[in-house]
Design an enzyme around this catalytic site. Structure first.
Site, PDB file in Angstrom:
ATOM      1  N   HIS A 280      36.351  43.032  39.661  1.00  0.00           N
ATOM      2  CA  HIS A 280      35.787  42.292  40.796  1.00  0.00           C
ATOM      3  C   HIS A 280      34.273  42.481  40.855  1.00  0.00           C
ATOM      4  O   HIS A 280      33.727  43.383  40.219  1.00  0.00           O
ATOM      5  CB  HIS A 280      36.394  42.767  42.125  1.00  0.00           C
ATOM      6  CG  HIS A 280      37.742  42.183  42.394  1.00  0.00           C
ATOM      7  ND1 HIS A 280      38.905  42.794  41.980  1.00  0.00           N
ATOM      8  CD2 HIS A 280      38.114  41.041  43.023  1.00  0.00           C
ATOM      9  CE1 HIS A 280      39.934  42.043  42.345  1.00  0.00           C
ATOM     10  NE2 HIS A 280      39.487  40.973  42.974  1.00  0.00           N
TER      11      HIS A 280
ATOM     12  N   LYS B 210      32.475  44.492  46.272  1.00  0.00           N
ATOM     13  CA  LYS B 210      33.829  44.741  46.797  1.00  0.00           C
ATOM     14  C   LYS B 210      33.943  46.185  47.273  1.00  0.00           C
ATOM     15  O   LYS B 210      33.573  47.115  46.568  1.00  0.00           O
ATOM     16  CB  LYS B 210      34.877  44.440  45.724  1.00  0.00           C
ATOM     17  CG  LYS B 210      36.292  44.554  46.259  1.00  0.00           C
ATOM     18  CD  LYS B 210      37.307  43.878  45.381  1.00  0.00           C
ATOM     19  CE  LYS B 210      38.717  44.091  45.889  1.00  0.00           C
ATOM     20  NZ  LYS B 210      38.959  43.501  47.211  1.00  0.00           N
TER      21      LYS B 210
END
Ligand code: NAD
Length: 239
Positions: A136, A140
């Site tokens: 990600h 995040k």
């Protein structure tokens, strides 16, 4: 349908575009940083449904606010799941409606289904070990991702030789290792890899943008406005 957005960050903005393209009206954008709008400002109560994408530490109190106003809530915020029993209780005992998905992308939910089916097959194939990777973007906040946790829990439910998931490094053969990588602006990549001495079998999903998550959240809001209780993607997609 009138929608209140709670959280007007990357997802909130993407959801607004898709909601408007499907003929819905966004009547509130609650976010202390991005808009300064709050629940009591007069717009939230006009909404038929709330869509919440914020940060782990505020998500649960936002759900409680929605319940005070008796609004159905759709949420994709990850990293708060220890409070799930309280939410289920509010749905069962107080008649509230809550739609949660660790991942709203239809493609990822197809991956979830493949993962469950593959795990049932692999339970008998002890020559394969299994591990997971998720990638990600660098902003995040939680790791592993909520999606990786869903994949891991479904896998552990079917594969007797795996007992619990561990982030980055396992200590025992019964640990399911999830490697979590943070790179650039990656919207989300999930891989489940089985490996034996002679081959590998991989299932993999890579999101091209945030649009798939946003569309799924709007479809979920349409579903939550017409259905009651604790809802999820399997109810909506009828897998
Ligand atoms: P983001 O950082 O771009 O946006 C979060 C927003 O929440 C920010 O604008 C912030 O100001 C706001 N916020 C902070 N406190 C708040 C409060 N008390 N009330 C209202 N708003 C508040 O993050 P994002 O990319 O939009 O992701 C949001 C969440 O959704 C994360 O937990 C992420 O992991 C999750 N996510 C889930 C899915 C899914 O399909 N389930 C997909 C993408 C992201």
């Amino acid at each position: 349908m009138k929608i209140a957005l709670i959280g007007y960050g990357k997802m909130g903005k993407e959801i607004e575009k898709i909601a408007q393209s499907r003929g819905h009206q966004v009547v509130a954008r609650i976010d202390p940083v991005a808009t300064g709008e709050d629940f009591g400002d007069g717009n939230f109560e006009k909404a038929d449904v709330a869509i919440e994408f914020t940060i782990p530490k505020v998500a649960f109190s936002n759900y409680q606010k929605c319940f005070e106003y008796n609004k159905p809530v759709v949420s994709g915020t990850t990293g708060w799941l220890e409070k799930l029993p309280e939410i289920k209780n509010a749905c069962e005992k107080e008649g509230q409606t809550f739609f949660y998905a660790s991942n709203f992308s239809v493609g990822v939910n197809i991956l979830f289904e493949l993962n469950r089916q593959l795990a049932r097959i692999m339970n008998a194939r002890s020559e394969y070990d299994v591990e997971m990777t998720e990638v990600h973007h660098t902003q995040k906040l939680d790791a592993p991702s909520g999606t990786a946790i869903t994949l891991a829990e479904d896998l552990i439910e079917s594969i007797d030789r795996k007992k619990e998931w561990k982030l980055d490094k396992g200590q025992q053969k019964s640990d399911l290792v999830i490697k979590a990588l943070r790179e650039g602006d990656v919207p989300g990549i999930h891989t489940v890899k089985y490996e034996s001495d002679v081959d590998e079998i991989t299932i993999h999903h890579s999101a091209k943008s945030r649009q798939g998550f946003a569309l799924g959240a709007v479809l979920a809001a349409e579903f939550a406005a017409k259905n009651k209780g604790f809802l999820g993607m399997r109810d909506m997609l009828k897998f």
